[in-house]
Design a protein around this motif. Structure first.
Motif, PDB file in Angstrom:
ATOM      1  N   THR A 182      15.058  36.233  21.617  1.00  0.00           N
ATOM      2  CA  THR A 182      14.260  35.838  22.756  1.00  0.00           C
ATOM      3  C   THR A 182      15.069  36.178  23.996  1.00  0.00           C
ATOM      4  O   THR A 182      16.111  36.842  23.901  1.00  0.00           O
ATOM      5  N   PHE A 183      14.612  35.750  25.167  1.00  0.00           N
ATOM      6  CA  PHE A 183      15.358  36.010  26.403  1.00  0.00           C
ATOM      7  C   PHE A 183      15.657  34.690  27.104  1.00  0.00           C
ATOM      8  O   PHE A 183      14.784  33.831  27.241  1.00  0.00           O
ATOM      9  N   LEU A 184      16.892  34.556  27.528  1.00  0.00           N
ATOM     10  CA  LEU A 184      17.322  33.386  28.295  1.00  0.00           C
ATOM     11  C   LEU A 184      17.943  33.860  29.593  1.00  0.00           C
ATOM     12  O   LEU A 184      18.981  34.537  29.582  1.00  0.00           O
ATOM     13  N   ASP A 185      17.292  33.562  30.707  1.00  0.00           N
ATOM     14  CA  ASP A 185      17.759  34.017  32.026  1.00  0.00           C
ATOM     15  C   ASP A 185      18.010  35.525  32.045  1.00  0.00           C
ATOM     16  O   ASP A 185      19.008  36.006  32.596  1.00  0.00           O
ATOM     17  N   GLY A 186      17.118  36.278  31.409  1.00  0.00           N
ATOM     18  CA  GLY A 186      17.214  37.732  31.421  1.00  0.00           C
ATOM     19  C   GLY A 186      18.158  38.320  30.385  1.00  0.00           C
ATOM     20  O   GLY A 186      18.265  39.535  30.276  1.00  0.00           O
ATOM     21  N   LYS A 187      18.843  37.477  29.637  1.00  0.00           N
ATOM     22  CA  LYS A 187      19.769  37.949  28.608  1.00  0.00           C
ATOM     23  C   LYS A 187      19.184  37.752  27.218  1.00  0.00           C
ATOM     24  O   LYS A 187      18.463  36.783  26.972  1.00  0.00           O
ATOM     25  N   VAL A 188      19.520  38.678  26.316  1.00  0.00           N
ATOM     26  CA  VAL A 188      19.039  38.576  24.937  1.00  0.00           C
ATOM     27  C   VAL A 188      19.731  37.405  24.246  1.00  0.00           C
ATOM     28  O   VAL A 188      20.956  37.261  24.294  1.00  0.00           O
ATOM     29  N   SER A 245      27.888  25.277  27.206  1.00  0.00           N
ATOM     30  CA  SER A 245      27.771  26.242  28.306  1.00  0.00           C
ATOM     31  C   SER A 245      26.506  26.051  29.127  1.00  0.00           C
ATOM     32  O   SER A 245      26.301  26.731  30.132  1.00  0.00           O
ATOM     33  N   LEU A 246      25.660  25.106  28.743  1.00  0.00           N
ATOM     34  CA  LEU A 246      24.385  24.910  29.432  1.00  0.00           C
ATOM     35  C   LEU A 246      24.499  23.896  30.567  1.00  0.00           C
ATOM     36  O   LEU A 246      25.278  22.943  30.496  1.00  0.00           O
ATOM     37  N   MET A 295      12.051  30.000  27.728  1.00  0.00           N
ATOM     38  CA  MET A 295      12.140  31.258  26.997  1.00  0.00           C
ATOM     39  C   MET A 295      10.986  32.179  27.401  1.00  0.00           C
ATOM     40  O   MET A 295       9.868  31.715  27.652  1.00  0.00           O
ATOM     41  N   ALA A 296      11.275  33.471  27.432  1.00  0.00           N
ATOM     42  CA  ALA A 296      10.218  34.429  27.718  1.00  0.00           C
ATOM     43  C   ALA A 296       9.264  34.499  26.540  1.00  0.00           C
ATOM     44  O   ALA A 296       9.694  34.551  25.385  1.00  0.00           O
ATOM     45  N   ILE A 297       7.965  34.455  26.794  1.00  0.00           N
ATOM     46  CA  ILE A 297       6.947  34.557  25.748  1.00  0.00           C
ATOM     47  C   ILE A 297       6.245  35.908  25.874  1.00  0.00           C
ATOM     48  O   ILE A 297       5.664  36.200  26.921  1.00  0.00           O
ATOM     49  N   PRO A 298       6.359  36.743  24.831  1.00  0.00           N
ATOM     50  CA  PRO A 298       5.754  38.095  24.906  1.00  0.00           C
ATOM     51  C   PRO A 298       4.260  38.047  25.188  1.00  0.00           C
ATOM     52  O   PRO A 298       3.577  37.135  24.732  1.00  0.00           O
TER      53      PRO A 298
END
Length: 308
Positions: free
Chosen positions: A234-240, A296-297, A305-308
């Protein structure tokens, strides 16, 4: 019996080794040419080539299976049987060479899951049982007459990696049983019922994106069906963000795709229940337990999360 063995990945290695341990004559091992891999792009042999070298076997690495010189060399070996395990599609001029024909070891209960990724798709689709099949090769891929099959359950704790390893061992046993039945001329072949077939196409990177708007059961199966490789992400803040291990919780979701911390555990919401995330890897970092990742959060921030 004079055998030519063909294969590439680690899945094929137990079969090759058990054939040798059982005293069968392997006149040659056919595998892919060495490929450039890794950051240094150094030439790396296939797992089957490594095993064949250790066993002191003759190795052939044709670029093209229809190459005249390769076909000529195969014929000169006068094989009684060709065994194919996780290799390329053989042309008729190759698989018709042996006296007893050529058979393939396939990681599904054919005709279910014909294609390049049967183990992944069996888990992704929530199957509770799978297995391995040996069948005689014919022109159309994975459609030949079935020789033998072995079954195994798929547990909720299984992922692609664990099932891959188990099926490779079961497949080695089935390979020996198949060779024995062919050499003793005791094979009882069974024609495949095409109406019961299902596809298991190759999985590409874009196929591994997690849709958090799906049901938790489906996402759970999707993640473990791709773990540890090629890995659901998935993507978190633009990172895989790759996710390797999770479990379905009793916490109901309010909105799909929300990451949150509860009682020192990490969760992501789906269409119904939240998934408890156990192991993951953020782009640029190593794989780690979710308990480490939590440190780290930003505890005051809502992560979506980004949803396709």
């Amino acid at each position: 019996m004079n055998i030519v063995f063909m294969g590439t990945p680690s899945f094929a290695v137990p079969s090759l080794k058990l054939l040798c341990d059982s005293g069968y004559d392997i006149s040659a091992v056919v595998t892919v040419p060495d490929r450039q891999k890794g950051r240094g792009q150094k030439l790396q042999p296939s797992e089957v080539k490594i095993a064949a070298n250790e066993l002191g076997l003759k190795i052939l690495q044709p670029e093209k299976l229809k190459d005249e010189n390769f076909v000529k060399e195969l014929k000169s070996l006068e094989p009684d049987l060709i065994i194919v395990t996780a290799f390329r599609i053989l042309p008729p001029e190759v698989y018709k060479i042996p006296k007893y024909g050529s058979f393939n070891l396939h990681a599904s209960l054919l005709p279910k899951y014909r294609g390049a990724a049967p183990i992944n798709w069996a888990i992704i689709n929530g199957e509770k049982e799978t297995g391995v099949t040996t069948f005689f090769l014919q022109d159309k891929v994975d459609t030949g007459n079935i020789i033998l099959q072995k079954r195994t359950d798929i547990a909720d704790t299984d992922n692609f990696g664990t099932l891959y390893e188990r099926l490779s061992q079961i497949g080695a046993e089935l390979t020996i049983e198949t060779v024995r039945s062919i050499s003793e001329e005791k094979t009882e072949i069974q024609k495949q019922d095409d109406s019961l077939s299902s596809p298991a196409p190759k999985i590409f990177k874009d196929d591994c994106k997690i849709n958090w708007n799906d049901l938790s059961d489906n996402i759970f199966n999707f993640i473990r069906g791709l773990s540890p490789y090629p890995t659901a992400f998935t993507f978190l803040d633009g990172k895989v963000l790759k996710i390797y291990d999770c479990e379905i919780s009793s916490i109901q979701s309010e909105k799909p795709g929300i990451m949150f911390i509860k009682e020192k555990s990490l969760y992501i919401s789906t269409k119904d229940n939240c998934l408890k995330i156990n192991s993951l890897q953020l782009e640029g970092k190593k794989r780690m337990p979710a308990s480490y990742f939590i440190n780290s959060l930003d505890k005051t921030k809502e992560y979506i999360m980004a949803i396709p």
